[in-house]
Motif scaffolding. Structure first.
Motif, PDB file in Angstrom:
ATOM      1  N   PRO A 124       0.837  -1.207   0.000  1.00 33.66           N
ATOM      2  CA  PRO A 124       0.000   0.000   0.000  1.00 33.66           C
ATOM      3  C   PRO A 124       0.869   1.255   0.000  1.00 33.66           C
ATOM      4  CG  PRO A 124      -0.708  -1.547   1.698  1.00 33.66           C
ATOM      5  CD  PRO A 124       0.610  -2.039   1.189  1.00 33.66           C
ATOM      6  N   GLY A 125       0.392   2.279  -0.670  1.00 33.47           N
ATOM      7  CA  GLY A 125       1.084   3.559  -0.693  1.00 33.47           C
ATOM      8  C   GLY A 125       0.219   4.647  -0.095  1.00 33.47           C
ATOM      9  N   LEU A 126       0.550   5.886  -0.392  1.00 33.23           N
ATOM     10  CA  LEU A 126      -0.245   7.006   0.074  1.00 33.23           C
ATOM     11  C   LEU A 126      -1.682   6.876  -0.433  1.00 33.23           C
ATOM     12  CD1 LEU A 126       2.280   9.869  -0.738  1.00 33.23           C
ATOM     13  CD2 LEU A 126       1.641   9.112   1.547  1.00 33.23           C
ATOM     14  N   PRO A 127      -2.664   7.268   0.388  1.00 30.62           N
ATOM     15  CA  PRO A 127      -4.071   7.232  -0.069  1.00 30.62           C
ATOM     16  C   PRO A 127      -4.341   8.412  -0.992  1.00 30.62           C
ATOM     17  CG  PRO A 127      -3.926   8.097   2.158  1.00 30.62           C
ATOM     18  CD  PRO A 127      -2.527   7.686   1.787  1.00 30.62           C
ATOM     19  N   LEU A 128      -4.119   8.210  -2.255  1.00 29.03           N
ATOM     20  CA  LEU A 128      -4.065   9.315  -3.210  1.00 29.03           C
ATOM     21  C   LEU A 128      -5.377   9.605  -3.925  1.00 29.03           C
ATOM     22  CD1 LEU A 128      -0.607   8.416  -4.758  1.00 29.03           C
ATOM     23  CD2 LEU A 128      -1.100  10.291  -3.192  1.00 29.03           C
ATOM     24  N   ARG A 129      -6.348   8.716  -3.830  1.00 28.76           N
ATOM     25  CA  ARG A 129      -7.621   8.962  -4.495  1.00 28.76           C
ATOM     26  C   ARG A 129      -8.510   9.798  -3.576  1.00 28.76           C
ATOM     27  NH1 ARG A 129      -8.233   6.207  -9.263  1.00 28.76           N
ATOM     28  NH2 ARG A 129      -9.710   7.914  -9.598  1.00 28.76           N
ATOM     29  N   GLY A 130      -8.685  11.045  -3.916  1.00 28.04           N
ATOM     30  CA  GLY A 130      -9.404  11.975  -3.062  1.00 28.04           C
ATOM     31  C   GLY A 130      -8.443  12.714  -2.151  1.00 28.04           C
ATOM     32  N   ARG A 131      -8.848  13.903  -1.758  1.00 28.64           N
ATOM     33  CA  ARG A 131      -7.992  14.747  -0.919  1.00 28.64           C
ATOM     34  C   ARG A 131      -7.741  14.055   0.420  1.00 28.64           C
ATOM     35  NH1 ARG A 131      -8.832  19.009   2.909  1.00 28.64           N
ATOM     36  NH2 ARG A 131      -7.236  20.660   2.724  1.00 28.64           N
ATOM     37  N   PRO A 132      -6.465  13.899   0.810  1.00 22.65           N
ATOM     38  CA  PRO A 132      -6.177  13.208   2.065  1.00 22.65           C
ATOM     39  C   PRO A 132      -6.540  14.075   3.268  1.00 22.65           C
ATOM     40  CG  PRO A 132      -4.146  14.028   1.107  1.00 22.65           C
ATOM     41  CD  PRO A 132      -5.233  14.275   0.087  1.00 22.65           C
ATOM     42  N   ARG A 133      -6.886  13.409   4.354  1.00 23.97           N
ATOM     43  CA  ARG A 133      -7.145  14.133   5.603  1.00 23.97           C
ATOM     44  C   ARG A 133      -5.863  14.788   6.115  1.00 23.97           C
ATOM     45  NH1 ARG A 133     -11.018  13.295   9.607  1.00 23.97           N
ATOM     46  NH2 ARG A 133     -11.653  11.387   8.536  1.00 23.97           N
ATOM     47  N   PHE A 134      -4.758  14.049   5.999  1.00 21.65           N
ATOM     48  CA  PHE A 134      -3.473  14.527   6.510  1.00 21.65           C
ATOM     49  C   PHE A 134      -2.637  15.063   5.351  1.00 21.65           C
ATOM     50  CE2 PHE A 134       0.953  13.977   7.840  1.00 21.65           C
ATOM     51  CZ  PHE A 134       0.930  14.605   9.080  1.00 21.65           C
ATOM     52  N   LEU A 135      -2.385  16.361   5.345  1.00 24.08           N
ATOM     53  CA  LEU A 135      -1.577  17.004   4.306  1.00 24.08           C
ATOM     54  C   LEU A 135      -0.138  17.093   4.806  1.00 24.08           C
ATOM     55  CD1 LEU A 135      -4.089  19.855   3.387  1.00 24.08           C
ATOM     56  CD2 LEU A 135      -3.650  17.759   2.085  1.00 24.08           C
ATOM     57  N   SER A 136       0.690  16.172   4.372  1.00 20.65           N
ATOM     58  CA  SER A 136       2.041  16.034   4.913  1.00 20.65           C
ATOM     59  C   SER A 136       3.048  16.902   4.177  1.00 20.65           C
ATOM     60  CB  SER A 136       2.489  14.570   4.845  1.00 20.65           C
ATOM     61  OG  SER A 136       3.847  14.458   5.223  1.00 20.65           O
ATOM     62  N   GLY A 137       3.582  17.895   4.873  1.00 26.14           N
ATOM     63  CA  GLY A 137       4.680  18.685   4.321  1.00 26.14           C
ATOM     64  C   GLY A 137       5.985  17.933   4.321  1.00 26.14           C
ATOM     65  N   SER A 138       5.992  16.774   4.990  1.00 30.98           N
ATOM     66  CA  SER A 138       7.182  15.920   5.005  1.00 30.98           C
ATOM     67  C   SER A 138       7.236  14.981   3.819  1.00 30.98           C
ATOM     68  CB  SER A 138       7.223  15.079   6.287  1.00 30.98           C
ATOM     69  OG  SER A 138       7.552  15.850   7.410  1.00 30.98           O
ATOM     70  N   GLY A 139       6.079  14.449   3.399  1.00 33.47           N
ATOM     71  CA  GLY A 139       6.166  13.411   2.375  1.00 33.47           C
ATOM     72  C   GLY A 139       4.893  13.115   1.633  1.00 33.47           C
ATOM     73  N   GLY A 140       4.018  14.101   1.427  1.00 34.28           N
ATOM     74  CA  GLY A 140       2.716  13.813   0.879  1.00 34.28           C
ATOM     75  C   GLY A 140       2.527  13.945  -0.608  1.00 34.28           C
ATOM     76  N   LEU A 141       3.529  14.437  -1.345  1.00 31.93           N
ATOM     77  CA  LEU A 141       3.317  14.782  -2.746  1.00 31.93           C
ATOM     78  C   LEU A 141       3.588  13.637  -3.718  1.00 31.93           C
ATOM     79  CD1 LEU A 141       4.890  18.357  -3.028  1.00 31.93           C
ATOM     80  CD2 LEU A 141       2.457  17.760  -2.895  1.00 31.93           C
ATOM     81  N   VAL A 142       2.889  13.710  -4.855  1.00 35.86           N
ATOM     82  CA  VAL A 142       3.260  12.953  -6.048  1.00 35.86           C
ATOM     83  C   VAL A 142       3.708  13.958  -7.099  1.00 35.86           C
ATOM     84  CG1 VAL A 142       1.644  11.080  -5.591  1.00 35.86           C
ATOM     85  CG2 VAL A 142       0.917  13.004  -7.017  1.00 35.86           C
ATOM     86  N   ALA A 143       4.518  13.497  -8.069  1.00 32.33           N
ATOM     87  CA  ALA A 143       5.013  14.389  -9.124  1.00 32.33           C
ATOM     88  C   ALA A 143       5.480  13.560 -10.302  1.00 32.33           C
ATOM     89  CB  ALA A 143       6.165  15.261  -8.605  1.00 32.33           C
ATOM     90  N   THR A 144       5.637  14.215 -11.426  1.00 35.30           N
ATOM     91  CA  THR A 144       6.238  13.607 -12.607  1.00 35.30           C
ATOM     92  C   THR A 144       7.672  14.100 -12.755  1.00 35.30           C
ATOM     93  OG1 THR A 144       5.457  15.427 -13.986  1.00 35.30           O
ATOM     94  CG2 THR A 144       4.038  13.468 -13.839  1.00 35.30           C
ATOM     95  N   ALA A 145       8.419  13.449 -13.635  1.00 38.27           N
ATOM     96  CA  ALA A 145       9.784  13.884 -13.915  1.00 38.27           C
ATOM     97  C   ALA A 145       9.792  15.290 -14.524  1.00 38.27           C
ATOM     98  CB  ALA A 145      10.461  12.893 -14.856  1.00 38.27           C
ATOM     99  N   HIS A 146       8.813  15.588 -15.350  1.00 34.81           N
ATOM    100  CA  HIS A 146       8.703  16.935 -15.919  1.00 34.81           C
ATOM    101  C   HIS A 146       8.612  17.986 -14.814  1.00 34.81           C
ATOM    102  CE1 HIS A 146       6.076  20.364 -17.066  1.00 34.81           C
ATOM    103  NE2 HIS A 146       6.808  20.380 -18.159  1.00 34.81           N
ATOM    104  N   ASP A 147       7.757  17.720 -13.822  1.00 36.63           N
ATOM    105  CA  ASP A 147       7.567  18.686 -12.751  1.00 36.63           C
ATOM    106  C   ASP A 147       8.802  18.797 -11.872  1.00 36.63           C
ATOM    107  OD1 ASP A 147       5.074  18.907 -13.837  1.00 36.63           O
ATOM    108  OD2 ASP A 147       3.978  18.521 -11.984  1.00 36.63           O
ATOM    109  N   MET A 148       9.451  17.674 -11.585  1.00 35.35           N
ATOM    110  CA  MET A 148      10.662  17.738 -10.770  1.00 35.35           C
ATOM    111  C   MET A 148      11.772  18.464 -11.519  1.00 35.35           C
ATOM    112  SD  MET A 148      10.215  16.826  -7.735  1.00 35.35           S
ATOM    113  CE  MET A 148      11.942  17.155  -7.399  1.00 35.35           C
TER     114      MET A 148
END
Length: 408
Positions: free
Chosen positions: A258-282
């Motif tokens: 299991p990974g981050l619960p990414l379908r729908g806005r999460p209850r916990f918005l983690s400034g430590s590790g909550g994001l997803v991104a693409t290589a383009h964005d990085m």
């Protein structure tokens, strides 16, 4: 949606195509041996992508290949984004790096430091000074993670439901209350300990800005930088491009976890590790940093602010091993200091792998990493999705192989 593309031949920007081939073969072997599902790697100089390789699967069972538009959980590579958000507010006067944390989060008034004991018999004392905002940015606040198993305070975090840093069912505000109820490992500013500090910093951003963290990121950081595939959850369109998350098995292979619960806005918005991104964005985020706060005519931070973010803030130019808590007594931390949300090479002669002086970046727990090397005008990123039981130890080899590729 942006898609990363190679836009210059390696030789045109001083990179050796044969050495880059060795980099690709090294990584492909992990896939062929079943230790990684697939990967994306890119190298750019002067802002131009000179090497871009995708190999293997983003979903092994479904046979879906890694693409340049694959969406990745970047986990702790979220921390530099949170640092940028805080620095935006600092430039605007909403906060100062030397603000006591209690000014924005009163629950952190009168912090206490662990002295002895365990469980209900813990003995604490008043901290020698307040936690400052800069202590959050540099992970010198005295906070910790429950998963270290290296200090009695780590055990207190686990007892409070913080094995993974998030109390079950909590939002960010509730998590902060739990963190603040626990003692610090050490007086603020006296050691380095990688910790939940970026979650606390994310809450500071919310309180100062008056916006939820995801809204502030989207409006003030991700949107202006054109990072349209980056966020705390995925859309229906992105879901088809999201890489499966894998864990390491006892035999060294991989299996879906299991990974981050990414379908729908999460209850916990983690400034430590909550994001997803693409290589383009990085790539765009790295370019924003490489260009010292500006991208495509949009300036988010002053050059001096990015310089401040990307220089070492450990006292006496110390490194993570010498200034770190016992959990960080690792040869990989030799010669590497810490800025605001990023590591910084302070002594290339002592690093585990070849690194230019001032090279900065960070990694994520699913074996993603990026770095910016100002001395070589080079940026690098590596994306895959494996949470190893212990480090795969591929980062030093990646640095060596990229180092060998630079010819001018």
């Amino acid at each position: 949606m942006g898609v990363l593309r190679q836009d210059v031949e390696p030789g045109a920007v001083g990179l050796d195509v044969r050495a880059l081939g060795r980099l690709d073969r090294y990584l492909a072997r992990f896939v062929d041996e079943g230790r990684l599902p697939g990967f994306l790697v890119s190298v750019a100089r002067g802002g131009r992508v000179a090497h871009l390789t995708t190999y293997g699967r983003r979903n092994v069972a479904a046979g879906l290949p890694v693409g340049s538009d694959t969406v990745w959980r970047i986990y702790s590579m979220t921390k530099p984004v949170t640092a940028v958000a805080a620095l935006l507010l600092a430039e605007e006067g909403g906060l100062s790096l030397d603000d006591p944390l209690e000014r924005h989060l009163p629950v952190f008034a009168e912090p206490r430091v662990y002295v002895s004991g365990s469980g209900e018999d813990v003995v604490t004392r008043p901290a020698a000074g307040p936690i400052l905002v800069r202590h959050l940015l540099t992970h010198t606040a005295g906070l910790t993670f429950g998963f270290y198993y290296a200090h009695p305070v780590d055990a207190l975090y686990r007892a409070a439901g913080l094995e993974s840093s998030v109390p079950p069912g909590a939002d960010l505000a509730r998590a902060i209350d739990v963190y603040a109820s626990l003692p610090l490992q050490f007086d603020p500013g006296t050691q380095w300990n990688y910790s939940v500090a970026s979650n606390v910093l994310g809450r500071v951003v919310e309180v100062v800005s008056g916006q939820p963290l995801d809204a502030f990121f989207a409006e003030r950081v991700l949107g202006p930088l054109g990072m349209t595939d980056t966020g705390f959850c995925v859309t229906d369109e992105q879901a088809g491009r999201l890489a499966e998350l894998y864990g390491q098995t006892d035999a060294g292979g991989i299996e879906p976890i299991p990974g981050l619960p990414l379908r729908g806005r999460p209850r916990f918005l983690s400034g430590s590790g909550g994001l997803v991104a693409t290589a383009h964005d990085m790539h765009r985020f790295m370019e924003f940093l490489r260009r010292r706060g500006e991208l495509d005519g949009t300036r988010l931070l002053a050059p001096e602010t990015v310089d401040l973010m990307t220089r070492n803030h450990l006292p006496g130019n110390a490194d993570l091993r010498s200034y770190g808590s016992p959990a960080h007594d690792d040869p990989g931390n030799d010669g590497v200091g810490f800025g605001f949300g990023v590591s910084v090479v302070v002594d290339p002669a002592r690093t585990q792998a070849p690194s230019g002086l001032g090279t900065y970046g960070w990694s994520g727990v699913a074996t993603t990493t990026f770095w910016v090397d100002p001395s070589r005008d080079l940026t690098f990123q590596f994306m895959t999705q494996v949470r190893p039981r212990s480090s795969l130890r591929i980062y030093p080899e990646l640095k060596r192989l990229v180092h060998e590729a630079v010819r001018g």
